[in-house]
Design a protein around this motif. Structure first.
Motif, PDB file in Angstrom:
ATOM      1  N   GLY A 116       3.132  62.150  24.843  1.00  0.00           N
ATOM      2  CA  GLY A 116       3.962  60.987  24.713  1.00  0.00           C
ATOM      3  C   GLY A 116       5.590  61.198  23.863  1.00  0.00           C
ATOM      4  N   SER A 117       5.070  62.708  23.295  1.00  0.00           N
ATOM      5  CA  SER A 117       6.125  62.711  22.060  1.00  0.00           C
ATOM      6  C   SER A 117       7.588  62.878  23.073  1.00  0.00           C
ATOM      7  N   THR A 118       8.667  63.284  22.584  1.00  0.00           N
ATOM      8  CA  THR A 118       9.670  63.550  22.917  1.00  0.00           C
ATOM      9  C   THR A 118      10.652  64.825  22.163  1.00  0.00           C
ATOM     10  N   SER A 119      11.609  65.572  23.007  1.00  0.00           N
ATOM     11  CA  SER A 119      11.849  66.531  21.903  1.00  0.00           C
ATOM     12  C   SER A 119      12.751  65.511  21.044  1.00  0.00           C
ATOM     13  N   LYS A 120      13.049  64.737  20.851  1.00  0.00           N
ATOM     14  CA  LYS A 120      13.888  64.169  19.931  1.00  0.00           C
ATOM     15  C   LYS A 120      13.424  63.059  18.904  1.00  0.00           C
ATOM     16  N   PRO A 121      13.213  63.177  17.216  1.00  0.00           N
ATOM     17  CA  PRO A 121      12.734  62.882  16.704  1.00  0.00           C
ATOM     18  C   PRO A 121      13.083  61.294  16.517  1.00  0.00           C
ATOM     19  N   LYS A 122      11.556  60.443  16.400  1.00  0.00           N
ATOM     20  CA  LYS A 122      11.185  58.749  16.313  1.00  0.00           C
ATOM     21  C   LYS A 122      11.743  58.689  17.677  1.00  0.00           C
ATOM     22  N   CYS A 123      11.263  59.317  18.840  1.00  0.00           N
ATOM     23  CA  CYS A 123      11.779  58.217  20.040  1.00  0.00           C
ATOM     24  C   CYS A 123      10.293  59.349  21.117  1.00  0.00           C
ATOM     25  N   ARG A 124       9.575  58.498  21.799  1.00  0.00           N
ATOM     26  CA  ARG A 124       8.097  58.663  22.174  1.00  0.00           C
ATOM     27  C   ARG A 124       8.703  58.184  23.411  1.00  0.00           C
ATOM     28  N   ILE A 125       7.916  58.423  25.157  1.00  0.00           N
ATOM     29  CA  ILE A 125       7.329  57.813  25.655  1.00  0.00           C
ATOM     30  C   ILE A 125       6.636  56.494  25.918  1.00  0.00           C
ATOM     31  N   ASP A 126       7.228  55.248  26.916  1.00  0.00           N
ATOM     32  CA  ASP A 126       6.490  54.612  26.951  1.00  0.00           C
ATOM     33  C   ASP A 126       6.135  53.900  27.820  1.00  0.00           C
ATOM     34  N   THR A 127       6.808  54.586  29.259  1.00  0.00           N
ATOM     35  CA  THR A 127       5.933  54.160  30.690  1.00  0.00           C
ATOM     36  C   THR A 127       7.148  55.447  31.403  1.00  0.00           C
ATOM     37  N   LEU A 128       6.295  55.528  32.658  1.00  0.00           N
ATOM     38  CA  LEU A 128       7.337  56.663  33.771  1.00  0.00           C
ATOM     39  C   LEU A 128       6.829  56.112  34.825  1.00  0.00           C
ATOM     40  N   ALA A 129       7.959  56.053  35.257  1.00  0.00           N
ATOM     41  CA  ALA A 129       7.644  55.542  36.991  1.00  0.00           C
ATOM     42  C   ALA A 129       7.924  56.416  38.033  1.00  0.00           C
ATOM     43  N   THR A 130       6.426  57.451  38.657  1.00  0.00           N
ATOM     44  CA  THR A 130       6.941  58.310  38.481  1.00  0.00           C
ATOM     45  C   THR A 130       5.595  59.257  39.891  1.00  0.00           C
ATOM     46  N   PRO A 131       6.589  59.239  40.941  1.00  0.00           N
ATOM     47  CA  PRO A 131       5.225  59.384  41.834  1.00  0.00           C
ATOM     48  C   PRO A 131       4.178  60.867  41.813  1.00  0.00           C
ATOM     49  N   LEU A 132       5.910  61.403  41.285  1.00  0.00           N
ATOM     50  CA  LEU A 132       4.936  62.854  40.758  1.00  0.00           C
ATOM     51  C   LEU A 132       3.282  62.994  40.319  1.00  0.00           C
ATOM     52  N   PRO A 133       2.434  64.813  40.391  1.00  0.00           N
ATOM     53  CA  PRO A 133       1.568  64.660  39.769  1.00  0.00           C
ATOM     54  C   PRO A 133       1.838  65.557  38.077  1.00  0.00           C
ATOM     55  N   LEU A 134       1.842  64.486  37.243  1.00  0.00           N
ATOM     56  CA  LEU A 134       2.114  65.255  36.113  1.00  0.00           C
ATOM     57  C   LEU A 134       1.499  66.178  35.767  1.00  0.00           C
ATOM     58  N   CYS A 135       2.048  67.617  35.062  1.00  0.00           N
ATOM     59  CA  CYS A 135       1.124  68.241  34.898  1.00  0.00           C
ATOM     60  C   CYS A 135       1.670  69.087  33.857  1.00  0.00           C
ATOM     61  N   ARG A 136       1.407  69.917  32.490  1.00  0.00           N
ATOM     62  CA  ARG A 136       1.975  70.564  31.474  1.00  0.00           C
ATOM     63  C   ARG A 136       1.829  71.922  31.503  1.00  0.00           C
TER      64      ARG A 136
END
Length: 98
Positions: A48-68
């Motif tokens: 849920g984090s991002t590459s920008k400090p103090k910025c986070r993901i709240d919600t994603l709206a995508t049908p893509l299967p999420l992978c890491r």
């Protein structure tokens, strides 16, 4: 020359920074997921984090299967070594009820 970041048509993210929530378009670059932020892009991570400090993901709206990848960076399934993220993390990122 076309850009290196490719917009995923119709997909978006809500990112939060300093208590301010913004809707941002989703992009891919070499199989990795990014969100448009200001004049640039932020890399998205499975926790849920991002590459920008103090910025986070709240919600994603995508049908893509999420992978890491092995470093926890969000990516699509086309990336070599991509692993589907855990269902509870997917639920949290996609904003579905728990």
């Amino acid at each position: 020359m076309s850009g290196l970041f490719k917009q995923i048509e119709g997909d978006s993210a809500i990112i939060a920074e300093g208590g301010v929530y913004k809707q941002a378009d989703l992009y891919t670059r070499s199989g990795y997921l990014f969100a448009k932020a200001g004049g640039g892009f932020v890399r998205l991570y499975a926790d849920g984090s991002t590459s920008k400090p103090k910025c986070r993901i709240d919600t994603l709206a995508t049908p893509l299967p999420l992978c890491r990848d092995t470093f926890g960076r969000l990516c699509d399934a086309s990336l070599t070594g991509a692993v589907p993220i855990e269902p509870e993390k997917a639920v949290r990122l996609l904003g579905a009820p728990q």
